[in-house]
Design a protein around this motif. Structure first.
Motif, short mmCIF file in Angstrom:
data_model
loop_
_atom_site.label_atom_id
_atom_site.label_comp_id
_atom_site.label_asym_id
_atom_site.label_seq_id
_atom_site.Cartn_x
_atom_site.Cartn_y
_atom_site.Cartn_z
N PHE A 58 35.95 -69.39 89.88
CA PHE A 58 34.64 -68.84 90.25
C PHE A 58 34.76 -67.35 90.55
N SER A 59 35.82 -66.98 91.25
CA SER A 59 36.00 -65.57 91.62
C SER A 59 36.18 -64.70 90.38
N PHE A 60 37.05 -65.16 89.47
CA PHE A 60 37.25 -64.41 88.23
C PHE A 60 35.97 -64.32 87.42
N ALA A 61 35.28 -65.45 87.30
CA ALA A 61 34.07 -65.48 86.48
C ALA A 61 33.00 -64.56 87.04
N ILE A 62 32.76 -64.62 88.36
CA ILE A 62 31.73 -63.79 88.98
C ILE A 62 32.10 -62.32 88.90
N THR A 63 33.38 -62.04 89.18
CA THR A 63 33.80 -60.63 89.21
C THR A 63 33.67 -59.99 87.82
N LEU A 64 34.28 -60.63 86.82
CA LEU A 64 34.28 -60.03 85.49
C LEU A 64 32.89 -60.05 84.85
N THR A 65 32.14 -61.11 85.09
CA THR A 65 30.79 -61.17 84.52
C THR A 65 29.88 -60.12 85.14
N SER A 66 29.96 -59.99 86.47
CA SER A 66 29.14 -58.99 87.14
C SER A 66 29.56 -57.59 86.73
N LEU A 67 30.88 -57.37 86.64
CA LEU A 67 31.36 -56.05 86.22
C LEU A 67 30.92 -55.74 84.79
N GLY A 68 31.07 -56.74 83.91
CA GLY A 68 30.65 -56.53 82.52
C GLY A 68 29.17 -56.28 82.40
N ALA A 69 28.36 -57.06 83.17
CA ALA A 69 26.91 -56.86 83.11
C ALA A 69 26.53 -55.49 83.66
N GLY A 70 27.24 -55.06 84.72
CA GLY A 70 26.93 -53.76 85.28
C GLY A 70 27.31 -52.60 84.38
N LEU A 71 28.32 -52.81 83.57
CA LEU A 71 28.79 -51.75 82.67
C LEU A 71 28.15 -51.80 81.28
N LEU A 72 27.17 -52.69 81.11
CA LEU A 72 26.54 -52.79 79.79
C LEU A 72 25.82 -51.51 79.40
N ILE A 73 25.50 -50.66 80.38
CA ILE A 73 24.86 -49.40 80.04
C ILE A 73 25.86 -48.47 79.36
N THR A 74 27.14 -48.81 79.49
CA THR A 74 28.18 -48.08 78.77
C THR A 74 28.82 -49.01 77.76
N PHE A 75 29.67 -48.46 76.95
CA PHE A 75 30.35 -49.27 75.93
C PHE A 75 31.35 -50.24 76.55
N LEU A 76 31.86 -49.93 77.76
CA LEU A 76 32.90 -50.76 78.36
C LEU A 76 32.39 -52.13 78.78
N GLY A 77 31.10 -52.27 78.99
CA GLY A 77 30.58 -53.54 79.48
C GLY A 77 30.81 -54.68 78.51
N ILE A 78 30.69 -54.42 77.23
CA ILE A 78 30.81 -55.50 76.24
C ILE A 78 32.22 -56.09 76.20
N PRO A 79 33.29 -55.26 76.07
CA PRO A 79 34.62 -55.88 76.08
C PRO A 79 34.97 -56.53 77.42
N VAL A 80 34.51 -55.95 78.55
CA VAL A 80 34.78 -56.58 79.85
C VAL A 80 34.12 -57.95 79.94
N LEU A 81 32.89 -58.05 79.48
CA LEU A 81 32.21 -59.34 79.48
C LEU A 81 32.92 -60.33 78.56
N ALA A 82 33.36 -59.86 77.41
CA ALA A 82 34.11 -60.73 76.50
C ALA A 82 35.41 -61.19 77.12
N LEU A 83 36.08 -60.29 77.86
CA LEU A 83 37.32 -60.66 78.54
C LEU A 83 37.06 -61.74 79.59
#
Length: 451
Positions: free
Chosen positions: A59-84
């Motif tokens: 749960f911790s990994f999923a919430i952390t990486l998903t939230s980080l990826g969603a927050g970074l979607l305004i940049t290019f980094l959000g997509i690979p972080v969400l995929a990770l």
């Protein structure tokens, strides 16, 4: 001869028991007394205990990486972080399926791996984000955490309180010796207190603990069944993917069956009618040569050739009947099954209760299924009578062939029944064999109606 299966028995559930199944194990104690000591209970209890720390990490990994990826979607980094994040959830899914196989004895197929179209990093990222399996793994990570907390708390509380109360008479002495009270305090205020210290109270506490011990395994099994549903529904392949794999397998069976039938027809023509017609042509050629100087010999040869023609025609009729009998096309299953029953070596009663006819393909499969089952009765069953019942239930066509022979038929690999079961499975059919040693044998085939 009266049929053994009338309308009053047709809605009964099919029995899957057969001579190849393991007989039920007889136990001296009832299940409610065995459950607390059974390996299944402790395996499932261990699964529920392990679920809490694993679900916390997941749960911790999923919430952390998903939230980080969603927050970074305004940049290019959000997509690979969400995929990770999704890829890590899939990695945890591999572990969860292995844990379910080991502790819950739940067999869950591995979902199809993620493959990009071009093989590059961005292609892989796109494939992960488009995969429904990846998002279901994320959903599992989010939903399993609160459930794991609940299941852990309930199972551990009931289990611990049950064994503690059951064994209370053995450790009650701890309270007066080290705590300075007479036992477990049930109630206390400024004027008086109630302790569990009398022999009756000790016995009642132990009996209450025993009741909890006997109840807890069933609570654990209920909680584990929810985990089974979550693992199977969210971590396994999708129904569409499973159906595609099943259809591919069925298509392979159909292709192999068709090829085998073509080889059989070619062999029958080559060894039977073709060889006979070649010999017939040679005999007619000799008769033609003898016609001028030995008319009597030529007449005898023509007469013999006439007999060979009749035999060749009969072989061709039998071959055509094996491909698709004309009586089936013209008059349906009732007449066609009566025809093959008349050729069986034992008396056969046929009862067909159909208000209409199914699809021609299903009708043909039903005909050849009964034909092969009756051949087995003739060759292997050592029966003195048999029955064939055909009826429709909802959108399914059911066939049932029974005999009073020696029994022992099974669906083991390599048997004719196993091949027949594969053919039926290729069209979403089912073959159920109930054939205890000593008989009788009841084989039920179920096919889609597709009228």
């Amino acid at each position: 001869m009266a049929t053994a299966y009338g309308p009053d028995t047709r809605d009964h559930q099919r029995s899957g028991a057969g001579s190849g199944d393991n007989p039920p194990v007889k136990h001296f104690f009832p299940a409610v007394l065995r459950a607390p000591l059974e390996a299944r209970t402790w395996r499932e209890f261990g699964y529920l205990l392990l679920s809490l720390p694993i679900s916390v990490v997941l749960f911790s990994f999923a919430i952390t990486l998903t939230s980080l990826g969603a927050g970074l979607l305004i940049t290019f980094l959000g997509i690979p972080v969400l995929a990770l994040g999704l890829a890590m959830c899939r990695g945890f899914g591999v572990m969860e399926r292995a844990r379910a196989r080991g502790l819950l004895k739940l067999q869950v197929a591995e979902p199809a791996p993620v493959r990009g179209r071009t093989g590059g990093l961005m292609s892989w990222v796109g494939a992960v984000l488009k995969s429904g399996v990846s998002w279901r793994h994320l959903l599992y990570a989010l939903l399993h955490f609160p459930w794991a907390v609940f299941a852990f708390t309930v199972s551990l509380t009931f289990w611990a309180y049950g064994w503690a109360a059951f064994s209370y008479p053995l450790w009650q002495w701890v309270f007066p010796a080290y705590v300075g009270v007479d036992g477990i305090q049930l109630y206390g205020d400024a004027t008086h207190s109630i302790y569990l210290d009398s022999p009756f109270e000790l016995a009642a506490t132990s009996a209450f603990g025993l009741a909890l011990i006997l109840l807890t395994p069933w609570i654990i099994r209920g909680l584990a069944s929810v985990d089974r549903v979550m693992v199977y529904g969210l971590l396994g392949p999708s129904r569409l993917a499973s159906r595609v794999v099943e259809l591919e397998s069925d298509r392979g069976v159909v292709v192999d069956t068709a090829a085998a039938d073509l080889r059989r027809i070619e062999r029958d023509l080559h060894d039977g009618a073709q060889a006979r017609l070649v010999a017939l042509a040679m005999d007619l050629g000799l008769a033609k040569e003898k016609l001028t100087h030995d008319p009597e010999a030529a007449a005898r040869m023509v007469d013999e050739a006439h007999g060979e023609v009749k035999v060749a025609l009969q072989e061709l009729r039998d071959l055509a009947r094996g491909i698709h009998p004309a009586v089936l096309t013209d008059r349906g299953l009732d007449a066609a099954l009566s025809a093959i029953a008349s050729r069986c070596t034992v008396p056969v009663t046929v009862e067909v209760d159909l208000a209409s006819r199914p699809a021609q393909a299903i009708e043909g499969i039903a005909y050849f299924t009964v034909s092969e089952l009756l051949q087995n009765v003739s060759k292997h069953a050592r029966a003195t009578r048999a029955t064939v019942d055909v009826w429709r239930t909802a959108d399914r066509l059911l066939l049932q062939v029974t005999d009073n022979g020696r029994g022992g038929a099974n669906l083991s690999a390599g048997s004719g029944l196993a091949g027949l079961a594969e053919r039926l499975d290729a069209v979403d059919g089912v073959l159920v064999v109930d054939s205890p040693v000593g008989g009788p044998t009841r084989i039920t085939a179920e096919l889609p109606w597709r009228g």
